[in-house]
Write a protein that holds these residues in place. Structure first.
Motif, mmCIF file in Angstrom:
data_model
loop_
_atom_site.group_PDB
_atom_site.id
_atom_site.type_symbol
_atom_site.label_atom_id
_atom_site.label_comp_id
_atom_site.label_asym_id
_atom_site.label_seq_id
_atom_site.Cartn_x
_atom_site.Cartn_y
_atom_site.Cartn_z
ATOM 1 N N SER A 147 0.775 -1.210 -0.004
ATOM 2 C CA SER A 147 0.221 0.013 -0.009
ATOM 3 C C SER A 147 0.931 1.108 -0.025
ATOM 4 C CB SER A 147 -0.910 0.002 1.355
ATOM 5 O OG SER A 147 -0.176 0.082 2.480
ATOM 6 N N HIS A 187 -6.531 -2.764 5.467
ATOM 7 C CA HIS A 187 -6.838 -2.201 4.410
ATOM 8 C C HIS A 187 -8.300 -1.721 4.023
ATOM 9 C CE1 HIS A 187 -3.158 -4.304 3.865
ATOM 10 N NE2 HIS A 187 -2.655 -3.315 3.496
ATOM 11 N N SER A 356 -3.238 0.339 -2.982
ATOM 12 C CA SER A 356 -3.789 -0.257 -2.048
ATOM 13 C C SER A 356 -4.263 -1.723 -2.748
ATOM 14 C CB SER A 356 -5.013 0.639 -1.438
ATOM 15 O OG SER A 356 -6.007 -0.258 -0.498
ATOM 16 N N CYS A 364 -3.238 -6.234 -5.346
ATOM 17 C CA CYS A 364 -3.070 -4.501 -5.162
ATOM 18 C C CYS A 364 -3.029 -4.007 -6.461
ATOM 19 C CB CYS A 364 -1.470 -4.318 -4.613
ATOM 20 S SG CYS A 364 -1.358 -2.619 -4.012
#
Length: 382
Positions: A147, A187, A356, A364
């Motif tokens: 992230s 997340h 993210s 991701c």
């Protein structure tokens, strides 16, 4: 885990940072507008005050702290981990074509058996964020999450900087690896933009350059939908991004911002790669819908009962969201803080691109126009 934060207007004094020194931090995050972050002497002061800590930061399109959003300041956040380990790696980006290789270099430098997460801060112009992420995927061990975000410069999309002990640089990419079974990173990502207009098929593109939609010049179609806003391109493109759709025309949860236009080629330059022969649809938003999106991201990242004690909630949100919300921009930060409660310290920045994992997936992606959240916490030894 202990977290302390200071918000500074100008170059900090040692006395300004004394409360942060008290927790003996191993990591100090520094997010600031271009002018104060690049001011002569700042890095030297940070190195002197925090001789044992890793330093990582970048320029912003707005700084996020526990007190809300500012412009023209620096937010410095110090973290002390009781039982977890971290390591920092940097690499210089030679050019945009080096983006994937840069991700590979950083992933290889940080890879170790107990690595659980990598936080990356990259330059915000002349970088292919999608390719950078692919490079990390090539080199990181399976299951390691990624992230972070790309540096901002107040919406100018001209010059951005990252910061580490290796220096302050327009080419440097900084990555922090978190290791150990006691560190937990959760997340959330959500945008809150609403679609309008018909779905259009991508009939010609190359990476992040969109040439044709439905066989017509993409710029012509885009200008037609923007109407009076077209005269302010490319800046007005931040207000009308594209939603990426799958082959079945279902939403993928990914947004692409327009960064530039090529009048001669009739093309649009987007902030991330798009899929050839995929589908796109225009989006717009209100402050209320964007705040609702921030709440959805916070609820996704929050784990009631598992993240006890002090923690850091790292927000990387898009400069386009900030432009839409204007003077109400604090509302999305306040909404996130309400979800996590008073034990959580809020830090982050408005960016040129957000990194993210996707909702409910382990992959991701590079996001645009999205609120992304990384909640960093540490559990006691069992």
């Amino acid at each position: 885990m202990n977290v302390r934060q200071a918000r500074i207007a100008g170059i900090p004094l040692a006395t300004d940072l004394a409360p942060l020194v008290e927790i003996a931090p191993q990591l100090v995050l520094v997010f600031g507008s271009v002018k104060p972050l690049t001011a002569p002497g700042l890095l030297e002061i940070l190195e002197e005050v925090f001789p044992q800590a890793e330093l990582a930061g970048c320029t912003t399109a707005g700084e996020i702290g526990t007190g809300g959003v500012t412009d023209g300041e620096i937010v410095i956040t110090a973290l002390h981990f009781s039982q977890s380990r971290l390591r920092l790696a940097v690499t210089d980006l030679a050019d945009m074509e080096d983006s994937r290789a840069a991700g590979r270099r950083l992933g290889r430098a940080l890879a170790e058996p107990e690595l659980v997460h990598v936080l990356v801060l990259g330059q915000g112009v002349q970088i292919n964020g999608s390719a950078l992420i692919e490079g990390f995927a090539d080199s990181l061990p399976g299951g390691v999450m990624l992230s972070g975000g790309l540096a901002g410069d107040g919406g100018a999309f001209s010059r951005t900087w990252t910061l580490s002990r290796h220096g302050l640089s327009e080419r440097q990419i900084v990555a922090i690896g978190f290791s150990g079974r006691h560190v937990h990173l959760h997340h959330g990502s959500f945008h809150g933009w609403k679609p309008f207009g018909p779905v259009r098929k991508v009939t010609r593109c190359a990476g992040n350059v969109l040439y044709e939609l439905d066989g017509q010049p993409a710029l012509d179609i885009y200008k037609r939908y923007l109407g009076d806003y077209a005269k302010d391109l490319p800046a007005s493109g931040l207000l009308f991004p594209f939603e990426m759709l799958g082959e079945d025309r279902s939403a993928l949860g990914l947004i692409r911002t327009i960064l530039g236009v090529d009048e001669a080629a009739g093309s649009l330059i987007l902030a991330g790669n798009i899929v050839d022969c995929g589908y796109l649809r225009l989006m717009h938003a209100s402050t209320d819908s964007l705040v609702d999106g921030a709440v959805a991201a916070a609820e996704e990242a929050f784990r009631p009962g598992t993240d006890a004690g002090e923690s850091l909630v790292l927000l990387v949100s898009c400069v386009g969201r900030k432009l839409v919300m204007g003077t109400r921009v604090d509302e999305e930060v306040e909404a996130v803080a309400a979800v996590f409660g008073p034990q959580a310290c809020i830090a982050g920045f408005y960016s040129n691109g957000e990194i993210s994992p996707m909702r409910d997936l382990l992959t991701c992606h590079l996001h645009n126009q999205t609120m992304t959240i990384t909640h960093i916490a540490e559990t006691a030894e069992s």
